[in-house]
Design a protein around this motif. Structure first.
Motif, PDB file in Angstrom:
ATOM      1  N   VAL A   1     -88.730  -5.186  61.452  1.00 35.36           N
ATOM      2  CA  VAL A   1     -88.266  -3.811  61.666  1.00 35.36           C
ATOM      3  C   VAL A   1     -89.176  -2.818  60.943  1.00 35.36           C
ATOM      4  CG1 VAL A   1     -86.398  -2.194  61.166  1.00 35.36           C
ATOM      5  CG2 VAL A   1     -85.873  -4.466  62.082  1.00 35.36           C
ATOM      6  N   ILE A   2     -89.558  -3.162  59.717  1.00 34.22           N
ATOM      7  CA  ILE A   2     -90.419  -2.262  58.937  1.00 34.22           C
ATOM      8  C   ILE A   2     -91.829  -2.196  59.513  1.00 34.22           C
ATOM      9  CG2 ILE A   2     -91.490  -1.934  56.665  1.00 34.22           C
ATOM     10  CD1 ILE A   2     -88.984  -3.213  55.446  1.00 34.22           C
ATOM     11  N   SER A   3     -92.345  -3.345  59.985  1.00 35.36           N
ATOM     12  CA  SER A   3     -93.713  -3.394  60.510  1.00 35.36           C
ATOM     13  C   SER A   3     -93.825  -2.762  61.889  1.00 35.36           C
ATOM     14  CB  SER A   3     -94.195  -4.851  60.576  1.00 35.36           C
ATOM     15  OG  SER A   3     -94.155  -5.463  59.304  1.00 35.36           O
ATOM     16  N   HIS A   4     -92.766  -2.840  62.671  1.00 30.44           N
ATOM     17  CA  HIS A   4     -92.806  -2.316  64.039  1.00 30.44           C
ATOM     18  C   HIS A   4     -91.598  -1.410  64.279  1.00 30.44           C
ATOM     19  CE1 HIS A   4     -95.862  -5.395  64.647  1.00 30.44           C
ATOM     20  NE2 HIS A   4     -95.006  -6.290  64.195  1.00 30.44           N
TER      21      HIS A   4
ATOM     22  N   MET B   1     -89.954  -8.548  66.962  1.00 30.86           N
ATOM     23  CA  MET B   1     -89.976  -9.975  66.667  1.00 30.86           C
ATOM     24  C   MET B   1     -90.729 -10.215  65.373  1.00 30.86           C
ATOM     25  SD  MET B   1     -88.779 -12.722  68.129  1.00 30.86           S
ATOM     26  CE  MET B   1     -88.856 -14.481  67.824  1.00 30.86           C
ATOM     27  N   ALA B   2     -90.227 -11.106  64.542  1.00 31.58           N
ATOM     28  CA  ALA B   2     -90.881 -11.413  63.270  1.00 31.58           C
ATOM     29  C   ALA B   2     -92.221 -12.085  63.516  1.00 31.58           C
ATOM     30  CB  ALA B   2     -89.982 -12.318  62.423  1.00 31.58           C
ATOM     31  N   ASP B   3     -93.133 -11.963  62.544  1.00 35.44           N
ATOM     32  CA  ASP B   3     -94.426 -12.626  62.630  1.00 35.44           C
ATOM     33  C   ASP B   3     -94.237 -14.133  62.613  1.00 35.44           C
ATOM     34  OD1 ASP B   3     -95.686 -10.180  62.672  1.00 35.44           O
ATOM     35  OD2 ASP B   3     -95.878 -10.102  60.489  1.00 35.44           O
ATOM     36  N   ALA B   4     -95.260 -14.837  63.035  1.00 33.29           N
ATOM     37  CA  ALA B   4     -95.145 -16.293  63.172  1.00 33.29           C
ATOM     38  C   ALA B   4     -95.020 -16.999  61.837  1.00 33.29           C
ATOM     39  CB  ALA B   4     -96.348 -16.833  63.940  1.00 33.29           C
TER      40      ALA B   4
END
Length: 358
Positions: free
Chosen positions: A91-94, A104-107
């Motif tokens: 949420v913070i990154s995108h 979606m969370a990073d891998a």
């Protein structure tokens, strides 16, 4: 804000499948655990949530957007905390994707952190608290003071008691007192009542003084036509109404209340504790208070007339064996754990939290 949270909760309940778990997580967050689902199925569930929220808030353009983050196990973690953290990072990154669609969370998952809050030792003290809980569940109310210096493990011990209280179906709430030159009047009791209100265990009743202390109570009682300034005002004191509210809650289900660091509270908050202790009777209430040595002296004096109901649990340093067990969970290499244990023993530091700050 309450209406928004209620709408979000309603949407989440509608999209839940059999086996899914929905929970409130923090002040404004919800977590939906989608069981036995692939990433594509989880995205489908989140997409239905987004679509229904968009329809539900279509006429409310002034509302803050609702962000949705997604994380999956084991790609992003293998525990609730790591999955929630990964979803929040998404949420913070995108932020634009999170509020307009889905993020979606990073891998890659974060590496596991040491278990600094690992519970070790304290078996006699925990058993004593469990005995107090047993008594309160039988209708024999108790007040227990957990005493010890800062960092000794009072909060961790009490948290174990709260786990048992939840397992046994008790309503529960925790309040914290902060150091201040001018402590807010009734601050811990405001926190406790608000927490019980959010948990929906506060009875619908016409309170006269409490809404001045907890304004949200007035909002929940509009249908009861709460007395206005021109109405007859009851002579019941604010302290009496706090005790009445708690006794009413406890009449329907057991109640466990915790106030942390009570030595920082104002005198009015202490007065409520004392009044409650003297009027507990056969209520199913356990009041657990924590504090330092100055708090211990005050609590003994305050509860001198109700010694049969008041108990003190004093925490000392952990044993060398308990410390060794805690340290061994932090380090993969046995030699490192042994060296750390020896160093802390030489310094006389035998409490995990204090050791973590050494």
């Amino acid at each position: 804000a309450d209406d928004v949270l209620a709408t979000v909760a309603s949407v989440l309940r509608r999209v839940c499948r059999r086996g899914d778990v929905l929970a409130r997580f923090g002040a404004d967050d919800f977590v939906l655990l989608v069981s036995e689902a692939s990433s594509e199925e989880a995205l489908g569930v989140a997409g239905r949530v987004r679509a229904q929220l968009t329809d539900g808030f279509a006429l409310s353009a002034d509302l803050a957007p609702v962000a949705i983050g997604i994380a999956t196990a084991p790609e992003h973690g293998d525990s609730l905390d790591t999955l929630v953290a990964a979803a929040r990072r998404a949420v913070i990154s995108h932020p634009q994707h999170a509020t307009s669609a889905l993020a979606m969370a990073d891998a890659a998952a974060e590496p596991p952190r040491p278990l600094l809050e690992r519970f070790v030792g304290r078996i006699p003290e925990l058993r004593r608290l469990e005995q107090m809980l047993d008594a309160s569940l039988r209708g024999d109310a108790r007040v227990v003071s957990v005493v010890g210096p800062s960092g000794i493990g009072k909060s961790t011990l009490v948290s174990r008691l709260m786990l048992d209280a939840r397992r046994r179906g008790a309503a529960h709430a925790v309040a914290h007192c902060r150091p201040s030159s001018f402590p807010a009047p009734y601050a811990p009791w405001i926190q406790l009542i608000e927490a019980l209100r959010v948990a929906r265990v506060v009875p619908e009743k016409r309170w006269h003084s409490l809404p001045r202390l907890v304004p949200s109570l007035a909002g929940s009682q509009r249908a009861l036509r709460l007395a206005d300034e021109s109405s007859t005002v009851s002579d019941v004191s604010l302290t009496d109404e706090v005790c009445e509210l708690l006794a009413t809650v406890a009449s329907s289900r057991p109640l466990v209340l915790v106030i942390e660091d009570l030595e920082h509270a104002d005198q009015a908050s202490w007065d409520v504790c004392e009044r409650l202790a003297t009027h507990l009777g056969d209520s199913r209430i356990l009041l657990c208070l924590t504090g330092d040595d100055s708090f211990a002296s005050e609590s003994r004096a305050r509860f001198a007339t109700v010694r049969r109901r008041h108990y003190e649990v004093r925490l000392g340093n952990l044993s060398q064996d308990d410390l060794r067990q805690w340290i061994s969970d932090l380090f993969a290499e046995r030699a490192t754990a042994d060296a750390c244990t020896t160093h802390l023993a030489q310094r006389g530091t035998v409490t995990p939290l204090l050791a973590a700050h050494t």
